[in-house]
Scaffold this active site. Structure first.
Site, mmCIF file in Angstrom:
data_model
loop_
_atom_site.group_PDB
_atom_site.id
_atom_site.type_symbol
_atom_site.label_atom_id
_atom_site.label_comp_id
_atom_site.label_asym_id
_atom_site.label_seq_id
_atom_site.Cartn_x
_atom_site.Cartn_y
_atom_site.Cartn_z
ATOM 1 N N ALA A 1 -2.730 5.614 9.080
ATOM 2 C CA ALA A 1 -2.032 6.521 9.981
ATOM 3 C C ALA A 1 -3.071 7.346 10.737
ATOM 4 O O ALA A 1 -4.225 7.472 10.316
ATOM 5 C CB ALA A 1 -1.090 7.427 9.194
ATOM 6 N N GLY B 1 -1.514 3.392 5.942
ATOM 7 C CA GLY B 1 -0.360 2.827 6.627
ATOM 8 C C GLY B 1 -0.529 1.373 6.999
ATOM 9 O O GLY B 1 0.456 0.637 7.117
ATOM 10 N N GLU C 1 0.345 -0.479 3.910
ATOM 11 C CA GLU C 1 1.792 -0.330 3.731
ATOM 12 C C GLU C 1 2.567 -1.229 4.688
ATOM 13 O O GLU C 1 3.589 -1.822 4.309
ATOM 14 C CB GLU C 1 2.179 1.130 3.919
ATOM 15 C CG GLU C 1 1.710 2.009 2.761
ATOM 16 C CD GLU C 1 1.799 3.489 3.051
ATOM 17 O OE1 GLU C 1 2.357 4.218 2.225
ATOM 18 O OE2 GLU C 1 1.290 3.926 4.113
ATOM 19 N N GLU D 1 -5.163 7.684 0.447
ATOM 20 C CA GLU D 1 -4.589 8.978 0.819
ATOM 21 C C GLU D 1 -5.062 10.128 -0.071
ATOM 22 O O GLU D 1 -5.258 11.257 0.403
ATOM 23 C CB GLU D 1 -3.052 8.900 0.796
ATOM 24 C CG GLU D 1 -2.439 8.098 1.930
ATOM 25 C CD GLU D 1 -2.346 6.615 1.651
ATOM 26 O OE1 GLU D 1 -1.749 5.888 2.465
ATOM 27 O OE2 GLU D 1 -2.867 6.168 0.597
#
Length: 260
Positions: A66, A111, A114, A134
């Site tokens: 992200a 992300g 993911e 993260e």
């Protein structure tokens, strides 16, 4: 339609969806997630597309994660909304009628990992890297990582990756079952296209129903999941493709599926 952060092209009955922010290593910001959501809606309505391939632009990254530059000053409410946007977008990959192949061509972190996990099949280049880092930023995975990773590799390995934030190479990702196959970087997309064409050559309705059975059944108890499978199996006998496929088998010829 035109997208600012994506490339969407169709090659026959296969669509290739490319995250196209190479200067940011294809990091996911709100605009890119919104465009992804719109593109998936577009693909879901396109009956001419039988398989979707997702990849990243450039040679370094699939999706590096992200967009930290956008996230760093979020309020708690903004953080939750961003997570909900990512989760809703990635869920669309699983609910898309067509199978989705992730062609992971580099870093798949946060992300990016993911998103890859939300795809049905993951192929990776030998130089790919995976991880949920993260916790090294004081964050938790927010786009489904704490839920999909344990389902794919088991709770123990997922906990280790999520608690340490360690990044693993493609060989380790293959060993633990996070990816299906590894290929040299220069042949990854071609191999993804070969697999997509093999899938596209099967009975389209049966492929879509198989995906539905997997996605619904994985969250049910075994008896309920098998009951759903039996319903799906029975439904295939209402299709012309079932008649054609079984007849072609008996007649020892190649079937000509029409997707109905």
């Amino acid at each position: 339609m035109e997208y600012a952060n994506l490339l969407l092209e169709r090659q026959g009955n296969v669509a290739i969806l490319t995250i196209n922010r190479p200067k940011a290593l294809n990091a996911l910001n709100s605009d890119t997630l919104s465009e992804l959501s719109t593109a998936l809606d577009e693909l879901g309505r396109d009956s001419g597309v039988k398989v979707v391939i997702v990849t990243g632009s450039g040679e370094k990254a699939f999706i590096a994660g992200a967009d930290i530059s956008q996230m760093k000053d979020f309020t708690p409410l903004e953080g939750r909304r961003f997570a909900q946007l990512g989760q809703a977008t990635f869920r669309k990959f699983e609910l898309l009628p067509q199978p989705v192949i992730a062609a992971v061509n580099g870093f798949a972190l946060g992300g990016g990992c993911e998103l890859a996990m939300a795809c049905d099949i993951r192929l990776a280049s030998e130089n790919a890297k995976f991880g949920q880092p993260e916790v090294t930023l004081g964050l938790t995975a927010g786009f489904g990582g704490t839920q999909r990773l344990p389902r794919l590799v088991g709770t123990g390995l997922a906990s280790e990756l999520l608690f340490t934030g360690d990044i693993i190479d493609a060989q380790e990702a293959y060993r633990i079952g996070l990816v299906n196959r590894l290929y040299p970087a220069d042949s990854l997309l071609a191999e993804a296209q070969k697999l997509a064409q093999r899938i596209a050559g099967r009975a389209p309705v049966a492929v879509q129903l198989s995906k539905t059975a997997i996605q619904r059944g994985i969250n049910l108890d075994l008896d309920s999941a098998q009951a759903y499978e039996a319903e799906v199996f029975g439904l295939t006998f209402s299709t012309s493709d079932q008649t054609e496929g079984c007849t072609a088998f008996v007649e020892k010829r190649k079937p000509a599926f029409e997707g109905r």
